[in-house]
Each structure stands twice: as structure tokens, then as C-alpha cells.
Design an enzyme around this catalytic site. Structure first.
Site, mmCIF file in Angstrom:
data_model
loop_
_atom_site.group_PDB
_atom_site.id
_atom_site.type_symbol
_atom_site.label_atom_id
_atom_site.label_comp_id
_atom_site.label_asym_id
_atom_site.label_seq_id
_atom_site.Cartn_x
_atom_site.Cartn_y
_atom_site.Cartn_z
ATOM 1 N N CYS A 159 46.228 36.184 32.275
ATOM 2 C CA CYS A 159 45.549 37.322 31.653
ATOM 3 C C CYS A 159 46.342 37.867 30.470
ATOM 4 O O CYS A 159 47.507 37.522 30.262
ATOM 5 C CB CYS A 159 45.356 38.441 32.681
ATOM 6 S SG CYS A 159 44.203 38.006 34.006
ATOM 7 N N HIS A 219 43.636 43.401 30.747
ATOM 8 C CA HIS A 219 43.674 44.508 31.712
ATOM 9 C C HIS A 219 45.007 45.235 31.661
ATOM 10 O O HIS A 219 46.004 44.733 31.139
ATOM 11 C CB HIS A 219 43.401 44.003 33.133
ATOM 12 C CG HIS A 219 44.452 43.109 33.700
ATOM 13 N ND1 HIS A 219 45.603 43.573 34.294
ATOM 14 C CD2 HIS A 219 44.516 41.747 33.782
ATOM 15 C CE1 HIS A 219 46.332 42.552 34.708
ATOM 16 N NE2 HIS A 219 45.698 41.432 34.411
#
Length: 416
Positions: free
Chosen positions: A364, A346
Site C-alpha cells: 500500500c 491509507h
């Protein structure tokens, strides 16, 4: 289980009988010639009227009607409560020249496939519940009928316990080269039934590739090829489970088919050592992107994952999952899930200053806002991403981890 029409197994077969008849007739001709000074009656023209020897020879040379050489062996004639996906088995001395038809109560022929090598008929789909069917077998040789057989059977009443069968993918979808085919069941399938279930799930790929089904759990089975799907592959898969026994009195509810395709090859490789993502399309590197992975306390997983879902805008909220001092609630753009535990690719504008240099995420793969948008606009569900060099190995089952196993490991999950 055999019915009328089974050929005799004793005595001589038709060819052997004819040979002996010919020899016997020849013997009578020679005997007549040795005992008579006149013209011997010939069996070819039947002899003269009142000549017993000639008349007897003519009768011996006429072959009897051929014996029946075909039979229906399963289901037994008159059988009831037969499962709706039953095969029909038969016997024939000349399978290549034998035909078989199954008709329903309305007299219409039922669609099916006749395997003459194994002498079995497979229905194209489950037969109607609670209906009587008629089987007819006809054998021919050089245009002459050599035997017929027929039988009837009645299928079971519609069961009350039906297992729902569903496909994650649907018609006309385009997915990435790492996308597994996913079938889910509404109830656990006992191990002893999985082989039959698996045999009724077929995959056709063009171009063809070697592949296999792998049981992720008692309620879920995946299919992947040995290597990533070839770009632009067309895939058709059929799951024929209506009426199929699934254990403990449960049966498959329905059949399903899916017609879909694979898109271009798009792969992402992330190195913790360099803290960069290499993006390749159809084998050519098209972008190198700086990243920030999970910090020491929350490392990213090393292994091969695929994109599970995409969200243009979402909110990461861990206030109900983590201690108050560690919890966070953050708005996120261009989020692409790669694990069930919450790891995403992301955009992270707050870490752009350290991307390519330092790991600061909660696990992430952080990229810049610009690269987040660039990736999001190009990826498909099923595109693979491989992360290497972190302290946390990817746990199989934490996402669609079909490619995190070697081919030999993956095959062990097959029920066949």
C-alpha cells in the site's frame, strides 16, 4: 424484397420522353406546313375540329402520370419474426424530397431518424415485440408526388433469453478525471457480435474529446478519452441494446442512459526514489506528502491506477489468504482502494516515523493520519494515481487500469 411502386428501369425516363414528344410534335407541324397552302393547324391551340393531324399532335404532347420512383427494400413486405431493432431501408431517385413513416398497430407513428443520404430509417428504440408495423414512403418534387410505396412487417415474439446490461455509474454522479465509463453484461458477448453492440453505445461529452470503448473481457467494456477527461466535463452516454442480438439466441434486455459529470482535476504522483507523493489540483501542485511503499517482499505496483472505492474505516484481514506467520488483521482509517489485489492509499500511524525514508508496507501507499484525512476529504472515485520506480509493474486488469495503457494499445481493445 422490392414491392409495388418500383420505377420502370426500361425505356425512357420522364424527361427523355417529353423531349421526344416535343420533337415529334414539331415534325408534324412542319409536314403540315409543307403540304397545305392554307393556315397550318397549331398543336398549341389544338387545331380545327376534324383535323386529324392537329388532334394527334395534341395527344402526343400530354405527358402520362409520373412513374413510381420509390420502394421499400427491407424488411421485405409481409416479413415476420423481424428483430425489434430492425432498420427500414428504401430506394428513391430523389432522397432529399422523400419522406418515410412507420406506424404501429395502433396507427401511431413510431419515433425514428431518417438518414436520407443512406436511405435508411433507424428506430429511436426497440420496436414492440410481436406487433405489425406499416411503412409508407412518399416522394415529391416541386410539390408534385413522384411516387409512393408501402409495406408491412411483423416483429419477433419477445425472446425468453435476455441479457442484463448495467452501468457502474449512475445519473448525477461526479467523478475524477481518470474515471472510465463501465458497462457490464450478464452474459459473455461473442466476438462476432461485439461490433454491433459497441455501435449502439454512444458517448457525448461537453467539451468534446476523442475517446473509444475497450473490451476488458467478454462481459465488460470500458470507455476512456485519449487524455484524461477535461475538468468539469458534462457526459451523457446512451446504451441502446434492448432487442439487439447477442449470440446463441440471446438478446439485450433493455436500454439505459447516464447523465453525469467530471469534477476538478486532482492527480497524485508517487516516486519510489524520493518516497514522496505530489498532489496537483487543476495543474497546480498543492501538497507534497511523505510516503512509505511496499517493502522488498511485498512491493507496490508501478503504473497508473485510479481510486476505485473509499472507506473511512475498515479492517484489513489476511488471515484466510496468507500463511500464519505472514497474516495480519489491522484496523485502517482513510482507506482508498487502487487495485483489486488489495493495494490502498491509507493512513498508517505506525509507519509515520519512516515515511519519506523507507518502504515498510505490504504494497500500500502509507501516509500519516493527518495526510490520510486530508487526502480522503478531497479525492473522488476516478482520481488517478501514478506510482513509479518499484520492482513490480502494474498488471493490466488489477484495478481500473485503463490509463496504464498507451492510446494505441487501448484502441486495440475496440471491436470496431
Amino acid at each position: 424484397m422490392d414491392i409495388s411502386g418500383i420505377r420502370s428501369t426500361g425505356g425512357f425516363g420522364p424527361r427523355r420522353w417529353r423531349t421526344l414528344a416535343a420533337v415529334a410534335a414539331a415534325g408534324i407541324v412542319l409536314l403540315s406546313a409543307g403540304c397545305s397552302g392554307g393556315r397550318s393547324p397549331s398543336w398549341q391551340d389544338g387545331g380545327s375540329a376534324g383535323d386529324g393531324a392537329g388532334s394527334g399532335a395534341a395527344q402526343s404532347a400530354s405527358p402520362p402520370p409520373p412513374e413510381s420512383t420509390v420502394a421499400v427494400t427491407s424488411p421485405e413486405s409481409g416479413a415476420t419474426d423481424v428483430i425489434a431493432v430492425t432498420d427500414v431501408k428504401y430506394k428513391s431517385e430523389d432522397p432529399e424530397n422523400t419522406s418515410l413513416t412507420v406506424t404501429g398497430a395502433d396507427g401511431k407513428e413510431v419515433d425514428g431518424t431518417l438518414d436520407k443520404d443512406d436511405q435508411v430509417w433507424h428506430p429511436s428504440s426497440a420496436l414492440a415485440y410481436g406487433e405489425t408495423f406499416t411503412v409508407k414512403v412518399n416522394g415529391t418534387a416541386s410539390g408534385d408526388k413522384i411516387g409512393t410505396a408501402s409495406s408491412t412487417f411483423t416483429t419477433m415474439a419477445k425472446p425468453s433469453n435476455l441479457v442484463r446490461v448495467s452501468s457502474f455509474l449512475g445519473d448525477n454522479q461526479t467523478v475524477g478525471v481518470g474515471m472510465p465509463l463501465i458497462i457490464k453484461f450478464g452474459r459473455s458477448i461473442p466476438e462476432s457480435y461485439r461490433d454491433d453492440v459497441q455501435r449502439r453505445m454512444t458517448v457525448t461529452a461537453k467539451p468534446a474529446q476523442e475517446g473509444i470503448w475497450h473490451w476488458i473481457s467478454p462481459t465488460e467494456v470500458h470507455y476512456r478519452p485519449k487524455e484524461y477527461w477535461k475538468p468539469y466535463t458534462k457526459i451523457f452516454y446512451k446504451v441502446q441494446l434492448a432487442g439487439v442480438p447477442m449470440g446463441d439466441g440471446w438478446y439485450g434486455r433493455s436500454d439505459l442512459t447516464v447523465d453525469m459529470k467530471i469534477g476538478r482535476s486532482f492527480t497524485m504522483t508517487v516516486s519510489n526514489k524520493t518516497k514522496k507523493m505530489t498532489v496537483k489540483q487543476d495543474g497546480t501542485t498543492i501538497k507534497t506528502i511523505p510516503v512509505s511503499l511496499g517493502k522488498k517482499s511485498t512491493p507496490s505496483s508501478s503504473g497508473t491506477m485510479v481510486i476505485i472505492e473509499k472507506k473511512r474505516h475498515t479492517v484489513f484481514d489476511t488471515t484466510d489468504e496468507l500463511p500464519k506467520e505472514d497474516a495480519y488483521r489491522t484496523e485502517i482509517d482513510y482507506a482508498q482502494r487502487i487495485t483489486w489485489s488489495g493495494q490502498f492509499i491509507h493512513a498508517a500511524p505506525w509507519s509515520e516515523g519512516v515515511q519519506g525514508k523507507e518502504n515498510v508496507s505490504h504494497g500500500c501507499v502509507n501516509v500519516s493520519m493527518k495526510m490520510g484525512e486530508w487526502l480522503f476529504s478531497r479525492t473522488l472515485m476516478g482520481d488517478p494515481i501514478t506510482v513509479s520506480g518499484t520492482d513490480r509493474p502494474l498488471q493490466n486488469g488489477n484495478g481500473w487500469t485503463d490509463w496504464n495503457m498507451s492510446w494505441s494499445e487501448y484502441k486495440k481493445g475496440s471491436a470496431i
